[in-house]
Write an enzyme that holds these catalytic residues in place. Sequence first.
Site, short mmCIF file in Angstrom:
data_model
loop_
_atom_site.label_atom_id
_atom_site.label_comp_id
_atom_site.label_asym_id
_atom_site.label_seq_id
_atom_site.Cartn_x
_atom_site.Cartn_y
_atom_site.Cartn_z
N HIS A 113 127.79 26.79 82.61
CA HIS A 113 128.64 27.10 81.46
C HIS A 113 127.80 27.31 80.21
O HIS A 113 126.64 26.89 80.13
CB HIS A 113 129.66 25.99 81.22
CG HIS A 113 129.06 24.66 80.86
ND1 HIS A 113 128.42 23.85 81.77
CD2 HIS A 113 129.01 23.98 79.67
CE1 HIS A 113 128.00 22.76 81.18
NE2 HIS A 113 128.34 22.81 79.89
N ASP A 115 128.46 26.31 76.16
CA ASP A 115 129.32 25.28 75.56
C ASP A 115 130.50 25.86 74.78
O ASP A 115 130.34 26.79 73.99
CB ASP A 115 128.50 24.37 74.65
CG ASP A 115 127.71 23.34 75.43
OD1 ASP A 115 128.09 23.05 76.58
OD2 ASP A 115 126.72 22.82 74.89
N HIS A 267 123.96 26.58 81.13
CA HIS A 267 123.24 25.41 81.60
C HIS A 267 124.08 24.64 82.62
O HIS A 267 125.29 24.84 82.75
CB HIS A 267 122.83 24.50 80.44
CG HIS A 267 123.97 24.04 79.59
ND1 HIS A 267 124.58 24.85 78.65
CD2 HIS A 267 124.62 22.84 79.52
CE1 HIS A 267 125.55 24.18 78.05
NE2 HIS A 267 125.60 22.97 78.56
N ARG A 282 124.52 14.10 72.00
CA ARG A 282 124.57 15.56 71.78
C ARG A 282 125.17 15.87 70.43
O ARG A 282 126.18 15.28 70.02
CB ARG A 282 125.41 16.20 72.89
CG ARG A 282 125.81 17.65 72.68
CD ARG A 282 126.89 18.01 73.69
NE ARG A 282 127.37 19.36 73.60
CZ ARG A 282 128.36 19.76 72.81
NH1 ARG A 282 128.95 18.91 71.99
NH2 ARG A 282 128.76 21.03 72.82
#
Length: 291
Positions: A113, A115, A267, A282
């Site tokens: 995907h 993000d 990723h 994150r």
Amino acid sequence: MNINIAGDKTTATAGKPSFEVDRLGARLGADIHGLDLKQEHEPATFQALEAALIEHKIIVIRDQHLTTEQHVAVSRHFGELEVHPMRPQGQFPEILVLDNHKDNPVLSTDVWHSDTTFRKNPTKYTILRCEIMPKVGGDTLWADMEAAYEGLSAPFRRMIDGLRAVHDFQNFRVLFKNTDEDRAKLRRMEDLFPNPSHPVVRTHPATGRKSIYVNPQFTLRIEGLEPAESRAILDVLFAQAQVPEYQFRLRWAPGTIVFWDNRSTQHYAANDYYPERRRMERTAVVGDEPV
């Protein structure tokens, strides 16, 4: 900002300090050397760092044992930060904690995907910092979606140029239970993110390069096509991320921080460490509307 390129090594200088960029993968990925993110830096240093990020798509800076507050402060140099809509907010709402172990299994990060493509303005950059890593497993893989686009035949590229696809936060729907309260929360989320339409082939605003911009995590269908036609094209495009020649794989260690450009990559976090613990923090930079 002054960037001199010689072979596989780049020296990026913004007054002092300077840092070096060593390419890691054939298509994407680079190590940054000589930069301590705990120290104060001039804006030009972060401009040079962003230039390296755009060029290499992923940059890795090791031995950066930042606090959460320092992580957020560094991230702000790259733009406005997102607050992830599917996670509870804490002291630092810009931080998304990914803490997976035997009592908290992975939720869909082991799917290719880019993000938050379920947003009208999906994530521009993701900045992920490792805190706890199992002895074995837990790598992250990235795919160069510009190379993936270039690897398609010319007739296929012409066919998909100009198409648009609908995206949805489909993987997060399992977080909502079949209760009145959760159904109301889900309706609010649907109001906030009403299935945006993005180009199947995205043009990078800084480089002008084209990349595949559909992914199995969030993409529902291609607009204007019959379901079977949409699925056939999406299957071809999804498979491009799985080509090893387009990929870069990282073995994490505590203190490693990685920046990546979601406009040109996808990723996949390998879920091969369960039930061991893997803890990451994150941040993410708000992007623009894909074109």
